[in-house]
Design a protein around this motif. Structure first.
Motif, mmCIF file in Angstrom:
data_model
loop_
_atom_site.group_PDB
_atom_site.id
_atom_site.type_symbol
_atom_site.label_atom_id
_atom_site.label_comp_id
_atom_site.label_asym_id
_atom_site.label_seq_id
_atom_site.Cartn_x
_atom_site.Cartn_y
_atom_site.Cartn_z
ATOM 1 N N ASP A 101 -98.788 7.108 -37.346
ATOM 2 C CA ASP A 101 -98.907 6.445 -36.052
ATOM 3 C C ASP A 101 -100.172 5.594 -36.080
ATOM 4 O O ASP A 101 -101.273 6.112 -36.222
ATOM 5 C CB ASP A 101 -98.968 7.490 -34.946
ATOM 6 N N ARG A 156 -101.214 3.620 -33.638
ATOM 7 C CA ARG A 156 -101.757 3.329 -32.320
ATOM 8 C C ARG A 156 -103.078 4.057 -32.125
ATOM 9 O O ARG A 156 -103.293 5.134 -32.662
ATOM 10 C CB ARG A 156 -100.783 3.776 -31.232
ATOM 11 N N SER A 157 -103.946 3.467 -31.321
ATOM 12 C CA SER A 157 -105.214 4.132 -31.024
ATOM 13 C C SER A 157 -104.949 5.281 -30.051
ATOM 14 O O SER A 157 -103.882 5.391 -29.446
ATOM 15 C CB SER A 157 -106.200 3.140 -30.393
ATOM 16 N N THR A 158 -105.937 6.129 -29.896
ATOM 17 C CA THR A 158 -105.808 7.276 -28.994
ATOM 18 C C THR A 158 -105.575 6.813 -27.560
ATOM 19 O O THR A 158 -104.760 7.390 -26.839
ATOM 20 C CB THR A 158 -107.078 8.143 -29.068
ATOM 21 N N GLU A 159 -106.253 5.758 -27.163
ATOM 22 C CA GLU A 159 -106.078 5.234 -25.813
ATOM 23 C C GLU A 159 -104.647 4.741 -25.603
ATOM 24 O O GLU A 159 -104.048 4.957 -24.552
ATOM 25 C CB GLU A 159 -107.071 4.103 -25.529
ATOM 26 N N GLN A 160 -104.095 4.067 -26.606
ATOM 27 C CA GLN A 160 -102.726 3.587 -26.504
ATOM 28 C C GLN A 160 -101.739 4.751 -26.428
ATOM 29 O O GLN A 160 -100.781 4.715 -25.658
ATOM 30 C CB GLN A 160 -102.380 2.694 -27.693
ATOM 31 N N GLN A 161 -101.977 5.786 -27.221
ATOM 32 C CA GLN A 161 -101.110 6.957 -27.194
ATOM 33 C C GLN A 161 -101.160 7.636 -25.828
ATOM 34 O O GLN A 161 -100.125 8.031 -25.281
ATOM 35 C CB GLN A 161 -101.509 7.940 -28.292
ATOM 36 N N ALA A 214 -101.956 6.219 -22.936
ATOM 37 C CA ALA A 214 -101.297 5.346 -21.964
ATOM 38 C C ALA A 214 -99.781 5.485 -22.071
ATOM 39 O O ALA A 214 -99.080 5.549 -21.047
ATOM 40 C CB ALA A 214 -101.722 3.897 -22.186
ATOM 41 N N ASP A 215 -99.259 5.558 -23.290
ATOM 42 C CA ASP A 215 -97.822 5.739 -23.475
ATOM 43 C C ASP A 215 -97.360 7.082 -22.906
ATOM 44 O O ASP A 215 -96.301 7.171 -22.279
ATOM 45 C CB ASP A 215 -97.451 5.642 -24.953
#
Length: 119
Positions: A82, A84-89, A91-92
């Protein structure tokens, strides 16, 4: 023939020394790296064999897979990483939680409408 044996020992010793020097400290077993270097230099044949037999830690990813002939004979597929950054994860995940909450509320409203229509 003795010259060939000496050449093979020399090549193996060079490979062992390069491996010892470039290997991370936590992947070296039983002796410090410096001691392994001295052992391979002063006792080339025995030191090289000992290094590859007991001194080197082989990571789990290097081990060879066993041959299987049963139902599980299919090769293992690599797991995609994965990116994606932690923030993106996060938010998802928040969007997914909100979606599920709204879907549950909609289902509750539909059930309520059905019960009111049937009365």
């Amino acid at each position: 023939m003795p010259m060939l044996f000496s050449f093979v020992v020399l090549i193996a010793m060079v490979f062992a020394l390069v491996d010892i020097i470039t290997r991370d400290t936590w992947l070296v077993k039983h002796l410090p790296k410096f001691a392994w270097v001295l052992l391979v230099i002063f006792i080339p044949f025995v030191g090289t064999i000992l290094w590859f037999a007991i001194g080197r830690e082989y990571p789990a990813s290097v081990s060879r897979p066993r041959m299987s002939w049963g139902a599980d004979a299919a090769p293992a597929r690599p797991v995609p990483s994965d990116t994606r950054s932690t923030e993106q994860q996060l938010a998802d995940l928040e969007r997914e939680v909100e979606y599920e909450r709204m879907r549950a509320e909609l289902e509750a409203l539909k059930r309520q409408d059905r019960s009111e229509l049937s009365e």
